[in-house]
Design a protein around this motif. Structure first.
Motif, PDB file in Angstrom:
ATOM      1  N   GLN A  51       0.826  -1.206   0.000  1.00  0.00           N
ATOM      2  CA  GLN A  51       0.000   0.000   0.000  1.00  0.00           C
ATOM      3  C   GLN A  51       0.864   1.262   0.000  1.00  0.00           C
ATOM      4  O   GLN A  51       0.499   2.290   0.580  1.00  0.00           O
ATOM      5  CB  GLN A  51      -0.967   0.007   1.191  1.00  0.00           C
ATOM      6  N   ALA A  52       2.013   1.172  -0.672  1.00  0.00           N
ATOM      7  CA  ALA A  52       2.896   2.329  -0.797  1.00  0.00           C
ATOM      8  C   ALA A  52       2.329   3.300  -1.824  1.00  0.00           C
ATOM      9  O   ALA A  52       1.708   2.893  -2.814  1.00  0.00           O
ATOM     10  CB  ALA A  52       4.295   1.893  -1.212  1.00  0.00           C
ATOM     11  N   GLY A  53       2.560   4.572  -1.591  1.00  0.00           N
ATOM     12  CA  GLY A  53       2.080   5.585  -2.512  1.00  0.00           C
ATOM     13  C   GLY A  53       2.970   5.720  -3.726  1.00  0.00           C
ATOM     14  O   GLY A  53       4.099   5.219  -3.773  1.00  0.00           O
ATOM     15  N   LEU A  54       2.469   6.416  -4.717  1.00  0.00           N
ATOM     16  CA  LEU A  54       3.228   6.664  -5.936  1.00  0.00           C
ATOM     17  C   LEU A  54       4.514   7.425  -5.599  1.00  0.00           C
ATOM     18  O   LEU A  54       4.483   8.439  -4.906  1.00  0.00           O
ATOM     19  CB  LEU A  54       2.374   7.470  -6.917  1.00  0.00           C
ATOM     20  N   GLY A  55       5.640   6.902  -6.055  1.00  0.00           N
ATOM     21  CA  GLY A  55       6.918   7.565  -5.814  1.00  0.00           C
ATOM     22  C   GLY A  55       7.642   7.121  -4.558  1.00  0.00           C
ATOM     23  O   GLY A  55       8.736   7.601  -4.280  1.00  0.00           O
ATOM     24  N   GLU A  56       7.056   6.195  -3.781  1.00  0.00           N
ATOM     25  CA  GLU A  56       7.681   5.774  -2.526  1.00  0.00           C
ATOM     26  C   GLU A  56       8.603   4.571  -2.675  1.00  0.00           C
ATOM     27  O   GLU A  56       9.494   4.358  -1.849  1.00  0.00           O
ATOM     28  CB  GLU A  56       6.600   5.460  -1.486  1.00  0.00           C
ATOM     29  N   LEU A  57       8.386   3.758  -3.729  1.00  0.00           N
ATOM     30  CA  LEU A  57       9.217   2.573  -3.951  1.00  0.00           C
ATOM     31  C   LEU A  57      10.016   2.717  -5.240  1.00  0.00           C
ATOM     32  O   LEU A  57       9.496   3.159  -6.262  1.00  0.00           O
ATOM     33  CB  LEU A  57       8.348   1.311  -4.051  1.00  0.00           C
ATOM     34  N   PHE A  58      11.283   2.332  -5.184  1.00  0.00           N
ATOM     35  CA  PHE A  58      12.136   2.228  -6.367  1.00  0.00           C
ATOM     36  C   PHE A  58      12.296   0.733  -6.609  1.00  0.00           C
ATOM     37  O   PHE A  58      12.830   0.023  -5.753  1.00  0.00           O
ATOM     38  CB  PHE A  58      13.485   2.900  -6.097  1.00  0.00           C
ATOM     39  N   VAL A  59      11.822   0.227  -7.751  1.00  0.00           N
ATOM     40  CA  VAL A  59      11.616  -1.208  -7.910  1.00  0.00           C
ATOM     41  C   VAL A  59      12.539  -1.823  -8.956  1.00  0.00           C
ATOM     42  O   VAL A  59      12.714  -1.278 -10.053  1.00  0.00           O
ATOM     43  CB  VAL A  59      10.150  -1.494  -8.292  1.00  0.00           C
ATOM     44  N   ILE A  60      13.112  -2.971  -8.600  1.00  0.00           N
ATOM     45  CA  ILE A  60      13.818  -3.836  -9.540  1.00  0.00           C
ATOM     46  C   ILE A  60      13.032  -5.136  -9.620  1.00  0.00           C
ATOM     47  O   ILE A  60      12.748  -5.764  -8.599  1.00  0.00           O
ATOM     48  CB  ILE A  60      15.256  -4.149  -9.089  1.00  0.00           C
ATOM     49  N   ARG A  61      12.688  -5.563 -10.837  1.00  0.00           N
ATOM     50  CA  ARG A  61      11.957  -6.818 -11.014  1.00  0.00           C
ATOM     51  C   ARG A  61      12.635  -7.658 -12.091  1.00  0.00           C
ATOM     52  O   ARG A  61      12.986  -7.145 -13.161  1.00  0.00           O
ATOM     53  CB  ARG A  61      10.501  -6.558 -11.402  1.00  0.00           C
TER      54      ARG A  61
END
Length: 276
Positions: A51-61
């Motif tokens: 439930q993180a907001g937009l811009g709160e996570l920097f993601v590697i997948r």
């Protein structure tokens, strides 16, 4: 494609229009708090489950939430890690595996992928340490139970790979970086978090009382080489939970084992010869 286009129109007409101020702020730069490394599996959405907001996570997948060791490849993972830590000053990293991981199923039968999916075969070789550890120490397990062990061990393997990056080791040495090991359970929506003090994965919501959970939603960090002492079968654990003390019901992976059996499990994760 029609469904996606319809969704895009709804996004622009409803969500975007209701949050124009937020998007205006984001247009001037990003300040994510957490680097979230997870699998490409379509059943996982980091922002949704946290439930993180937009811009709160920097993601590697990528397939298998794999981080090649420093210098092993010039792929995007290393560059993204370096940018996240050095340029964005991110101070928290989550490596998140998940139940029923197709990449880890592939790792269990790596040789069979060589012809049909050679690129997948080569990619999974970056987690050879996980495959060898499980092969040498868990030959008496099979099926879903073996897969659960591989998933759990692989998250810790990737954290060890993270430590090979100069920027990571430097920040850890300065005490400016924390790394967390998570496993997302697709069937329950729960997060299991590795707790070094207990040498086990436990339900994240059981680690802290509601009054002590801050906005980061993160458990105690994994900042040293550690080992796991338990394995589990979810059905057995569920059936036996009424007979176990509260602290025992938190363990993951787990089953009802004698102390002697517990000592033998995960002994391959010993770290006395690894750099600190």
């Amino acid at each position: 494609m029609k469904k996606l286009i319809k969704g895009l129109r709804e996004f622009q007409s409803s969500y975007f229009s209701a949050n124009e101020e937020l998007f205006e702020q984001l247009s001037h730069g990003q300040k994510p708090r957490v680097l979230f490394i997870t699998c490409s599996d379509s059943r996982i959405d980091p922002n949704l489950i946290t439930q993180a907001g937009l811009g709160e996570l920097f993601v590697i997948r990528n397939a298998g939430n794999i981080i090649p060791p420093f210098g092993a490849t010039n792929g995007g993972e290393g560059a993204t890690i370096e940018y996240a830590i050095q340029a964005l000053d991110i101070q928290q990293i989550i490596v998140c595996g998940h139940s029923h991981c197709g990449a880890m199923k592939g790792l269990m039968k790596l040789d069979s992928l060589r012809v049909e999916m050679p690129l997948v075969h080569d990619w999974l070789k970056y987690t050879e340490a996980t495959r060898r550890l499980v092969k040498d120490n868990y030959s008496h397990y099979e099926g879903e139970e073996l897969l659960e062990i591989i998933i759990a061990e692989n998250v810790l393997t990737q954290i060890e790979n993270l430590r090979t990056y100069p920027v990571i080791r430097s920040k850890l040495h300065q005490g400016k970086l924390s790394i967390y090991a998570w496993i997302y359970q697709i069937e329950t929506g729960e997060i299991l978090s590795y707790e070094p003090q207990k040498h086990a994965y436990v339900l994240l919501q059981n680690q802290l009382s509601p009054s002590k959970i801050d906005e980061t939603l993160i458990s105690p960090p994994l900042t040293s080489n550690v080992e796991i002492h338990f394995t589990k079968t979810q059905q057995q654990a569920s059936q036996s939970s009424e007979e176990l003390p509260i602290s025992a019901r938190e363990w993951f992976p787990m089953t009802v084992l004698s102390p002697e059996q517990m000592e033998r499990i995960y002994r391959g994760s010993g770290t006395k010869n690894l750099p600190q």
